[in-house]
Design a protein around this motif. Sequence first.
Motif, short mmCIF file in Angstrom:
data_model
loop_
_atom_site.label_atom_id
_atom_site.label_comp_id
_atom_site.label_asym_id
_atom_site.label_seq_id
_atom_site.Cartn_x
_atom_site.Cartn_y
_atom_site.Cartn_z
N UNK A 1 -6.27 6.41 10.80
CA UNK A 1 -5.47 5.30 10.30
C UNK A 1 -3.98 5.60 10.46
N UNK A 2 -3.24 4.62 10.96
CA UNK A 2 -1.80 4.84 11.06
C UNK A 2 -1.11 4.29 9.81
N UNK A 3 0.17 4.58 9.69
CA UNK A 3 0.91 4.25 8.48
C UNK A 3 0.96 2.74 8.24
N UNK A 4 1.04 1.96 9.28
CA UNK A 4 1.12 0.51 9.11
C UNK A 4 -0.19 -0.03 8.57
N UNK A 5 -1.31 0.44 9.14
CA UNK A 5 -2.61 0.01 8.64
C UNK A 5 -2.80 0.43 7.17
N UNK A 6 -2.37 1.65 6.85
CA UNK A 6 -2.46 2.13 5.46
C UNK A 6 -1.66 1.22 4.53
N UNK A 7 -0.44 0.90 4.90
CA UNK A 7 0.41 0.07 4.04
C UNK A 7 -0.12 -1.36 3.94
N UNK A 8 -0.66 -1.89 5.02
CA UNK A 8 -1.25 -3.23 4.97
C UNK A 8 -2.46 -3.25 4.03
N UNK A 9 -3.26 -2.20 4.07
CA UNK A 9 -4.39 -2.09 3.14
C UNK A 9 -3.89 -2.05 1.70
N UNK A 10 -2.83 -1.29 1.46
CA UNK A 10 -2.28 -1.22 0.11
C UNK A 10 -1.67 -2.57 -0.31
N UNK A 11 -1.04 -3.27 0.60
CA UNK A 11 -0.51 -4.59 0.26
C UNK A 11 -1.64 -5.51 -0.20
N UNK A 12 -2.79 -5.44 0.49
CA UNK A 12 -3.94 -6.25 0.08
C UNK A 12 -4.47 -5.82 -1.28
N UNK A 13 -4.50 -4.51 -1.53
CA UNK A 13 -4.93 -4.02 -2.85
C UNK A 13 -3.99 -4.52 -3.95
N UNK A 14 -2.70 -4.51 -3.67
CA UNK A 14 -1.71 -4.98 -4.63
C UNK A 14 -1.94 -6.46 -4.94
#
Length: 189
Positions: free
Chosen positions: A8-21
């Motif tokens: 997983x790259x950083x952008x995918x990680x952050x997008x996943x976290x945005x969805x969790x938020x």
Amino acid sequence: MTAAAQKQDVIDLLLTQHNEIKSLFAQVKAAKDGEQKQQAFQQLVRLLAVHESAEEQVVHPAARDDAGNAVVDARLREENAAKHVLSDLYELGVETPGFDAKFAEFEQAVVAHATHEEQEEFPALRRNTEPNTLRRMAGAVRAAEAVAPTRPHPTAGESPVANMLAGPPVAIFDRMRDAVRDWRQSHKD
């Protein structure tokens, strides 16, 4: 770390976290009772605190070259404002009159902030950064989150240096408070 997490790259990680938020915002709003609402809010506070701290240490400095100072400075201003509001909401408490209205405004600001990152900062990073570097950045974000404070500390600042100096000691204190709170909740009569 799983093989999927390593890819997983950083952008995918952050997008996943945005969805969790976004999901946690919905959980807070949909909570049927005060305890359920408090638990969802605590999860949201923790995720936002570690997420923003890690972005400030890892992502925004890297994005300056790719997206430009104006874009990154605008995101930092949004994050700083969000820390203050989140801190106010945390102190206010979920059952206080006025919480829901302030929370709704806060949600709009956070979602707008995430949208700005997704439309301005992330595409520039993906376009101008090697895939291996983006994967290593995901590891750096995870490491930064592991030692980040679990609640907002708006007076700590939003610079990478401020986060690295103040973050770990404050994180230890936050995590101790979280452990005591969780223990008390699990041992209620």
